[in-house]
Design a protein around this motif. Structure first.
Motif, mmCIF file in Angstrom:
data_model
loop_
_atom_site.group_PDB
_atom_site.id
_atom_site.type_symbol
_atom_site.label_atom_id
_atom_site.label_comp_id
_atom_site.label_asym_id
_atom_site.label_seq_id
_atom_site.Cartn_x
_atom_site.Cartn_y
_atom_site.Cartn_z
ATOM 1 N N ARG A 46 -5.310 -1.123 3.805
ATOM 2 C CA ARG A 46 -4.044 -1.640 4.320
ATOM 3 C C ARG A 46 -3.337 -2.467 3.252
ATOM 4 O O ARG A 46 -2.127 -2.350 3.050
ATOM 5 N N ALA A 47 -4.097 -3.303 2.545
ATOM 6 C CA ALA A 47 -3.517 -4.126 1.477
ATOM 7 C C ALA A 47 -2.912 -3.240 0.390
ATOM 8 O O ALA A 47 -1.784 -3.475 -0.059
ATOM 9 N N ARG A 48 -3.633 -2.211 -0.012
ATOM 10 C CA ARG A 48 -3.159 -1.299 -1.056
ATOM 11 C C ARG A 48 -1.857 -0.628 -0.638
ATOM 12 O O ARG A 48 -0.914 -0.513 -1.420
ATOM 13 N N LYS A 49 -1.783 -0.210 0.628
ATOM 14 C CA LYS A 49 -0.582 0.447 1.149
ATOM 15 C C LYS A 49 0.621 -0.505 1.106
ATOM 16 O O LYS A 49 1.758 -0.066 0.906
ATOM 17 N N LEU A 50 0.370 -1.807 1.267
ATOM 18 C CA LEU A 50 1.444 -2.802 1.279
ATOM 19 C C LEU A 50 1.730 -3.393 -0.102
ATOM 20 O O LEU A 50 2.550 -4.299 -0.235
ATOM 21 N N GLY A 51 1.028 -2.908 -1.128
ATOM 22 C CA GLY A 51 1.292 -3.381 -2.483
ATOM 23 C C GLY A 51 0.444 -4.559 -2.930
ATOM 24 O O GLY A 51 0.809 -5.273 -3.866
ATOM 25 N N TYR A 52 -0.684 -4.766 -2.264
ATOM 26 C CA TYR A 52 -1.588 -5.865 -2.601
ATOM 27 C C TYR A 52 -2.956 -5.303 -2.994
ATOM 28 O O TYR A 52 -3.266 -4.153 -2.716
ATOM 29 N N SER A 53 -3.770 -6.154 -3.596
ATOM 30 C CA SER A 53 -5.171 -5.806 -3.804
ATOM 31 C C SER A 53 -6.018 -7.014 -3.418
ATOM 32 O O SER A 53 -5.570 -8.158 -3.508
ATOM 33 N N ILE A 54 -7.216 -6.740 -2.957
ATOM 34 C CA ILE A 54 -8.143 -7.795 -2.549
ATOM 35 C C ILE A 54 -9.222 -7.898 -3.617
ATOM 36 O O ILE A 54 -9.844 -6.902 -3.974
ATOM 37 N N HIS A 55 -9.414 -9.109 -4.123
ATOM 38 C CA HIS A 55 -10.432 -9.341 -5.141
ATOM 39 C C HIS A 55 -11.518 -10.227 -4.547
ATOM 40 O O HIS A 55 -11.224 -11.259 -3.957
#
Length: 64
Positions: A12-21
């Motif tokens: 979901r984050a990737r689809k919205l332009g984010y990445s989780i680290h």
């Protein structure tokens, strides 16, 4: 709120332009609390969890 798996949340984050680290630190200190950070991909800026202090629940809430 229902619990979302880490993989689903990352998608979901990737689809919205984010990445989780996820923190890779083996020792907890004031600059790295051992949890997660949410990064806006286009600017590479940390929007949540600057000290790796965000939980997956907080990230899910931010993205909703």
């Amino acid at each position: 709120m229902r619990l979302t798996s880490e993989g689903t949340l990352r998608a979901r984050a990737r689809k919205l332009g984010y990445s989780i680290h996820k923190s890779r630190s083996r020792s907890i200190n004031e600059d790295n609390l051992g949890k997660y950070a949410l990064v806006k991909e286009d600017s590479k800026s940390v929007v949540l969890g600057e000290r790796f202090d965000a939980s997956l629940e907080e990230i899910a809430e931010y993205l909703s």
